[in-house]
Motif scaffolding. Structure first.
Motif, PDB file in Angstrom:
ATOM      1  N   GLY A  16       0.842  -1.133   0.006  1.00 27.40           N
ATOM      2  CA  GLY A  16      -0.048   0.271   0.028  1.00 27.40           C
ATOM      3  C   GLY A  16       1.044   1.255  -0.073  1.00 27.40           C
ATOM      4  O   GLY A  16       0.778   2.268  -0.763  1.00 27.40           O
ATOM      5  N   ASP A  86      -2.629  -3.454  -6.173  1.00 28.11           N
ATOM      6  CA  ASP A  86      -2.164  -3.871  -4.972  1.00 28.11           C
ATOM      7  C   ASP A  86      -2.770  -5.095  -4.248  1.00 28.11           C
ATOM      8  O   ASP A  86      -4.307  -4.741  -3.862  1.00 28.11           O
ATOM      9  CB  ASP A  86      -2.066  -2.680  -4.379  1.00 28.11           C
ATOM     10  CG  ASP A  86      -1.988  -2.728  -2.749  1.00 28.11           C
ATOM     11  OD1 ASP A  86      -1.752  -3.970  -2.096  1.00 28.11           O
ATOM     12  OD2 ASP A  86      -2.224  -1.791  -1.806  1.00 28.11           O
ATOM     13  N   ARG A 178      -6.557  -1.963  11.772  1.00 24.18           N
ATOM     14  CA  ARG A 178      -7.371  -2.880  10.965  1.00 24.18           C
ATOM     15  C   ARG A 178      -8.002  -3.827  11.595  1.00 24.18           C
ATOM     16  O   ARG A 178      -7.106  -4.594  12.547  1.00 24.18           O
ATOM     17  CB  ARG A 178      -6.639  -3.029   9.545  1.00 24.18           C
ATOM     18  CG  ARG A 178      -7.097  -2.232   8.613  1.00 24.18           C
ATOM     19  CD  ARG A 178      -6.054  -2.424   7.321  1.00 24.18           C
ATOM     20  NE  ARG A 178      -5.910  -3.670   7.028  1.00 24.18           N
ATOM     21  CZ  ARG A 178      -5.161  -4.026   6.260  1.00 24.18           C
ATOM     22  NH1 ARG A 178      -4.458  -3.313   5.175  1.00 24.18           N
ATOM     23  NH2 ARG A 178      -5.076  -5.559   5.703  1.00 24.18           N
TER      24      ARG A 178
HETATM   25 MG    MG Z   1      -2.275  -2.727   2.023  1.00 20.60          MG
END
Ligand code: MG
Ligand code: AP5
Length: 234
Positions: A16, A86, A178
């Motif tokens: 990322g 990605d 996350r």
């Molecule tokens: Mg990522």
């Protein structure tokens, strides 16, 4: 011909991070299937709920769902000059779908950038990452921890490993993580990568499009290596 690139690597390798650099430097959109799935989080339909549960468990979303979501994104007007992919493809079936899809459009992959990182460092990068929802600033308890305090909170029934909670010293803000960065999910995601995604390394090497970049280096050093490869292939 558009510039179609893939960035791959274990969880936390920096896909990322480097894809954002590529988007800015080469002016092609960053298309992350993980981000596309996370954006479905507030939808109430059965498919969206199923996708969130699969991600939280660290498993792969089924190929037919993933290919459909990706196709939709690749058909948007801003993606017609190429994209940096990605987190896709994640297995040989997805790679082969992508190859056929690009061929139908008269396009092909220019390069696959493999961010090469050992699983131990990868675990710390994913497990340790935290983010301020107020400023968008990201931190990591292992590598970028100035101004942070953190503790490990035991699960009430001790059925899961302890949960990490990090705060900003200055404001007391509890930093966001996350959901799939909990220890058991990260371990599962790394295992899935080793079993299902690693075979793509040979697959792309045979097609002569694979470029391996050591990812255990500072972010800007990795970016320089990434830029050199893309300048060469574009
Ligand atoms: Mg990522
Ligand atoms: P996804 O969102 O793609 O997550 P991932 O592959 O697990 O990878 P991460 O986003 O965790 O890591 P990253 O490599 O992007 O690292 P980052 O740059 O953030 O997928 C999530 C889930 O969605 C999957 O588990 C699956 O369920 C589903 N899914 C997605 N695509 C799918 C597909 N194609 N098929 C089926 N299911 C799919 O960096 C990590 C940390 O390290 C950051 O804190 C960063 O600042 C730091 N960092 C980065 N580079 C460096 C460096 N060089 N030095 C020091 N620190 C660094």
């Amino acid at each position: 011909m558009g510039l179609y690139l893939i960035i791959m690597g274990v969880q936390g390798a920096g896909k990322g991070t480097q894809a954002a650099f590529i988007q800015k430097t080469f002016n092609i959109p960053h298309v992350s299937t993980g981000d596309l799935f996370r954006a479905m989080k507030n939808r109430q339909d059965e498919l969206a709920q199923r996708v969130q549960n699969i991600m939280n468990a660290g498993q792969l979303v089924p190929d037919d769902v993933t290919n459909e979501v990706l196709k939709d994104r690749l058909e948007q007007p801003d993606a017609q000059q190429g994209v940096i992919l990605d987190g896709y493809p994640r297995n040989v079936a997805q790679a082969s779908w992508l190859k056929d899809y690009l061929a139908q459009r008269g396009e092909k992959l220019a390069a696959v950038l493999l961010l090469d990182l050992d699983p131990y460092t990868a675990f710390k990068r994913a497990f340790g990452r935290v983010k301020s929802t107020k400023t968008g600033e990201t931190y990591n308890i292992y590598t970028n921890n100035e101004g942070l305090t953190w503790e490990f909170i035991e699960h009430p029934e001790h059925t899961y490993p302890p949960r990490l909670e990090a705060k900003l010293k200055a404001t007391g803000e509890i930093l966001e993580r996350r959901r799939d960065d909990e220890a058991f999910s990260v371990v599962k995601r790394i295992d899935t990568y080793l079993a299902e995604t690693m075979p793509l390394v040979d697959y792309f090497r045979q097609q002569d499009v694979l470029y391996s970049i050591p990812a255990d280096q500072p972010i800007d050093v990795v970016s320089q290596a990434v830029q050199q490869v893309i300048e060469k292939v574009k």
